[in-house]
Design a protein around this motif. Structure first.
Motif, mmCIF file in Angstrom:
data_model
loop_
_atom_site.group_PDB
_atom_site.id
_atom_site.type_symbol
_atom_site.label_atom_id
_atom_site.label_comp_id
_atom_site.label_asym_id
_atom_site.label_seq_id
_atom_site.Cartn_x
_atom_site.Cartn_y
_atom_site.Cartn_z
ATOM 1 N N GLU A 23 0.970 -1.409 0.216
ATOM 2 C CA GLU A 23 0.232 -0.127 0.125
ATOM 3 C C GLU A 23 0.897 1.238 -0.037
ATOM 4 O O GLU A 23 0.583 2.280 -0.817
ATOM 5 C CB GLU A 23 -0.955 0.093 1.249
ATOM 6 N N ILE A 26 2.284 1.697 -3.524
ATOM 7 C CA ILE A 26 1.190 2.333 -4.303
ATOM 8 C C ILE A 26 1.036 3.853 -3.980
ATOM 9 O O ILE A 26 0.694 4.720 -4.847
ATOM 10 C CB ILE A 26 -0.375 1.558 -4.037
ATOM 11 N N ASN A 27 0.963 4.097 -2.592
ATOM 12 C CA ASN A 27 0.691 5.772 -2.173
ATOM 13 C C ASN A 27 1.872 6.382 -2.934
ATOM 14 O O ASN A 27 1.552 7.648 -3.375
ATOM 15 C CB ASN A 27 0.558 5.727 -0.879
ATOM 16 N N ALA A 30 1.214 6.703 -6.695
ATOM 17 C CA ALA A 30 0.091 7.955 -7.044
ATOM 18 C C ALA A 30 0.551 9.050 -6.824
ATOM 19 O O ALA A 30 0.201 10.029 -7.427
ATOM 20 C CB ALA A 30 -1.125 7.216 -6.298
ATOM 21 N N GLY A 31 1.383 9.098 -5.550
ATOM 22 C CA GLY A 31 1.668 10.529 -5.016
ATOM 23 C C GLY A 31 2.594 11.302 -5.958
ATOM 24 O O GLY A 31 2.748 12.602 -6.266
ATOM 25 N N HIS A 32 3.358 10.437 -6.881
ATOM 26 C CA HIS A 32 4.295 11.085 -7.869
ATOM 27 C C HIS A 32 3.576 11.575 -8.933
ATOM 28 O O HIS A 32 4.391 11.767 -10.165
ATOM 29 C CB HIS A 32 5.597 10.016 -8.307
ATOM 30 N N GLY A 33 2.499 11.221 -8.919
ATOM 31 C CA GLY A 33 1.526 11.507 -10.293
ATOM 32 C C GLY A 33 1.422 10.579 -11.326
ATOM 33 O O GLY A 33 1.263 10.702 -12.510
ATOM 34 N N PHE A 34 1.903 9.408 -11.054
ATOM 35 C CA PHE A 34 1.913 8.064 -11.784
ATOM 36 C C PHE A 34 0.584 7.494 -11.803
ATOM 37 O O PHE A 34 0.247 7.217 -10.604
ATOM 38 C CB PHE A 34 3.042 7.069 -11.651
ATOM 39 N N ILE A 36 -1.566 4.296 -12.174
ATOM 40 C CA ILE A 36 -1.352 2.749 -11.936
ATOM 41 C C ILE A 36 -2.946 2.223 -12.141
ATOM 42 O O ILE A 36 -3.761 2.677 -11.404
ATOM 43 C CB ILE A 36 -0.756 2.141 -10.795
ATOM 44 N N GLY B 44 -4.369 8.802 -0.563
ATOM 45 C CA GLY B 44 -3.594 7.302 -0.575
ATOM 46 C C GLY B 44 -4.589 6.214 0.111
ATOM 47 O O GLY B 44 -5.580 6.649 0.523
ATOM 48 N N ILE B 45 -3.985 4.964 0.083
ATOM 49 C CA ILE B 45 -4.723 3.906 0.490
ATOM 50 C C ILE B 45 -4.101 3.384 1.799
ATOM 51 O O ILE B 45 -2.767 3.374 1.973
ATOM 52 C CB ILE B 45 -4.868 2.697 -0.527
ATOM 53 N N ILE B 74 -5.628 4.405 -10.087
ATOM 54 C CA ILE B 74 -5.152 5.282 -8.887
ATOM 55 C C ILE B 74 -4.093 6.270 -9.658
ATOM 56 O O ILE B 74 -3.332 5.795 -9.971
ATOM 57 C CB ILE B 74 -4.986 4.532 -7.845
ATOM 58 N N ASP B 75 -4.330 7.619 -8.986
ATOM 59 C CA ASP B 75 -3.328 8.434 -9.124
ATOM 60 C C ASP B 75 -3.442 9.622 -8.400
ATOM 61 O O ASP B 75 -4.154 9.227 -7.052
ATOM 62 C CB ASP B 75 -3.107 9.106 -10.809
ATOM 63 N N ARG B 76 -2.630 10.568 -8.516
ATOM 64 C CA ARG B 76 -2.733 11.617 -7.257
ATOM 65 C C ARG B 76 -3.855 12.265 -7.046
ATOM 66 O O ARG B 76 -4.449 12.526 -5.927
ATOM 67 C CB ARG B 76 -1.798 12.598 -7.562
#
Lengths: 390, 94
Positions: A23, A26-27, A30-34, A36, B44-45, B74-76
């Motif tokens: 997790e 994944i965060n 996602a936090g880097h703007g990628f 998934i 986030g998760i 999922i993204d920012r």
């Protein structure tokens, strides 16, 4: 949807993430703007997801401090598809050959569609086209639609329109035959001036305009000739059509007297009865003693039910009258004379509300003790009338 | 956001009818039946399994229970969760 399509075009990889802090990874991603997607947890410590190639290459720094391993389990998208394709040379050559053949073959006409005929047949039109080398299999480069349209119109005088167009390998020939009347019955003639006047507007629908705005025309002059060049440049003799508006002047006159004779009753009456028995008539009463009088008659017919008997009595009442001459005011006489002039104008077909300008002249008629009014009215109207030529 | 400032912002949102998700950094959650939930403005998760997923927000979290849960994307900015959703719980201050 657009994102998925773009991902396919740019290429993406299917990754397997294995570890305890999935997790957190994944965060970080996602936090880097990628982005998934299609992320699935396979087991407690394994996740599978999809990520774009470019972003996968920048994934390594994000793994720092995490006990997670990332590996590629599959590749998808256009770059990988093309790479696979490029290894099969025979397929590429075949593909290029097919494309080349298709491109070459689209340079020819494979279907000719002829529509719109009523009396003519498609074979007649196809024969004219074939004379020019236009048939199934002809190269599109040698087809000149404008030339073929003119050719069809000159070859078939009964056609009023022809259209040739190319749509891919389809050549469409559409024609329209002259509906009616037949060529021989078409009246040949000109638009001629019905009145003299000053032309203000010329709108020829068919034919050659011989006058223009500002021209002075006399009754009978040809305004639009029935001889003209049509849109295909052919010399035609037909029936001219169009509108030619012109200023036209009309004159009329009216007269009125300065005096009038009026009838005045004196109040004296005389009554005479007439008894009618079949053919016999008996007049009862004296002769009428008045020189000037008016006369009213009342008849009683004897009848039984609806049956008329030949017996009737008539009463004639004579009222004595005298005639006096009364003077009429000059203004009243002038107005009456002008009204009569307008009425005379209306009799020739000119309505008062059509008149743009009018001019009034007065003449005193001394010997007749009256007045004469001359009226000149200016009207703008269509003066073109069709006159057939012999 | 500072607590005092947070209170002022909440009042301002109420009075001026401003979009709360933009001003107060609140999540925007959209559900389609019980098979899809889309969340914007997440943080986030926390946990992700096929039966339970925990999503973090600025202030609190959301628990989604169900079957065959899968993160479709999922993204920012956003997250889309699909599956058979049975229950949703919110925890933390809102």
């Amino acid at each position: 949807m657009i994102n998925r399509l773009w991902a396919w075009i740019t290429g993406y990889v299917i990754i397997k993430m294995k570890g305890a802090q999935l997790e957190a990874l994944i965060n970080r991603i996602a936090g880097h703007g990628f982005g998934i997607w299609d992320l699935e947890r396979v087991t407690a410590n394994i996740m599978i997801g999809k990520i774009r190639i470019r972003q996968f290459k920048r994934l390594r720094p994000l793994l720092g401090g995490l006990n997670v391993r990332v590996g590629i389990v599959g590749r998808a998208g256009l770059p990988f598809f093309l790479a696979k394709l490029m290894k099969r040379n025979g397929l590429i050559v075949g593909l290029l050959l097919v494309i080349g053949c298709l491109y070459y073959l689209t340079g020819f006409v494979w279907v000719i569609e002829i529509t719109g005929m009523e009396k003519l047949s498609a074979d007649q039109i196809a024969a004219v086209l074939a004379d020019q080398g236009i048939k199934v299999g002809a190269a599109k480069a040698q087809i000149r639609p404008n030339y073929l349209e003119n050719l069809l119109l000159t070859q078939f005088p009964e056609l009023s329109w022809a259209g040739v167009s190319l749509k891919g390998v389809l050549m469409q020939v559409a024609v329209a035959e002259q509906a009616s009347p037949d060529l021989a019955e078409v009246q040949y003639g000109d638009m001629v001036a019905a009145d003299s006047g000053l032309v203000t507007q010329v709108v020829p629908f068919r034919g050659t305009a011989l006058v223009s705005a500002g021209s002075t025309v006399k009754k009978g002059d040809v305004l639009i000739s029935g001889e003209y060049y049509d849109q295909y440049g052919r010399w035609q003799k037909g029936s001219a059509e169009g509108i030619v508006r012109a200023r036209v002047w009309y004159d009329a006159f009216g007269e009125a007297a300065f005096s009038k004779v009026t009838e005045v009753a004196t109040g004296n009456y005389h009554t005479v009865y007439t008894l009618t028995l079949g053919k016999w008539k008996v007049r009862l009463g004296r002769r009428v003693p008045f020189t000037d009088h008016t006369n009213t008659v009342q008849v009683w017919q004897v009848r039984i039910g609806s049956l008329k008997l030949p017996i009737a009595v008539a009463r004639q009442t004579y009222a004595e009258v005298e005639y006096h001459t009364v003077l009429v005011a000059p203004e009243q006489a002038r107005a009456l004379a002008l009204e009569r002039a307008w009425q005379q104008l209306a009799a020739t077909g000119v309505e008062r509300d059509q008149v743009m300008e009018s001019q009034v002249d007065e003449y005193i008629i001394a010997d007749q003790h009256g007045i004469r009014v001359g009226l000149i009215a200016e009207v703008e109207q269509n003066i073109a009338r069709f006159v057939p030529r012999p | 956001m500072d607590r005092g400032l947070d209170k002022v912002a909440k009042k301002l949102v109420k009075i001026m009818d401003l979009p709360a998700d933009a001003i107060l950094d609140l999540p925007r959650i959209t559900m389609v039946g019980n098979t899809e939930v889309s969340i914007e403005n997440h943080k986030g998760i926390e946990k992700y399994t096929s039966t339970e997923t925990v999503i973090r927000f600025q202030s609190g979290q959301m628990r989604v229970y169900g079957r065959r849960l899968a993160i479709r994307f999922i993204d920012r900015d956003g997250l889309k969760l699909e599956g058979i959703i049975a229950n949703i719980e919110f925890a933390g201050q809102q």
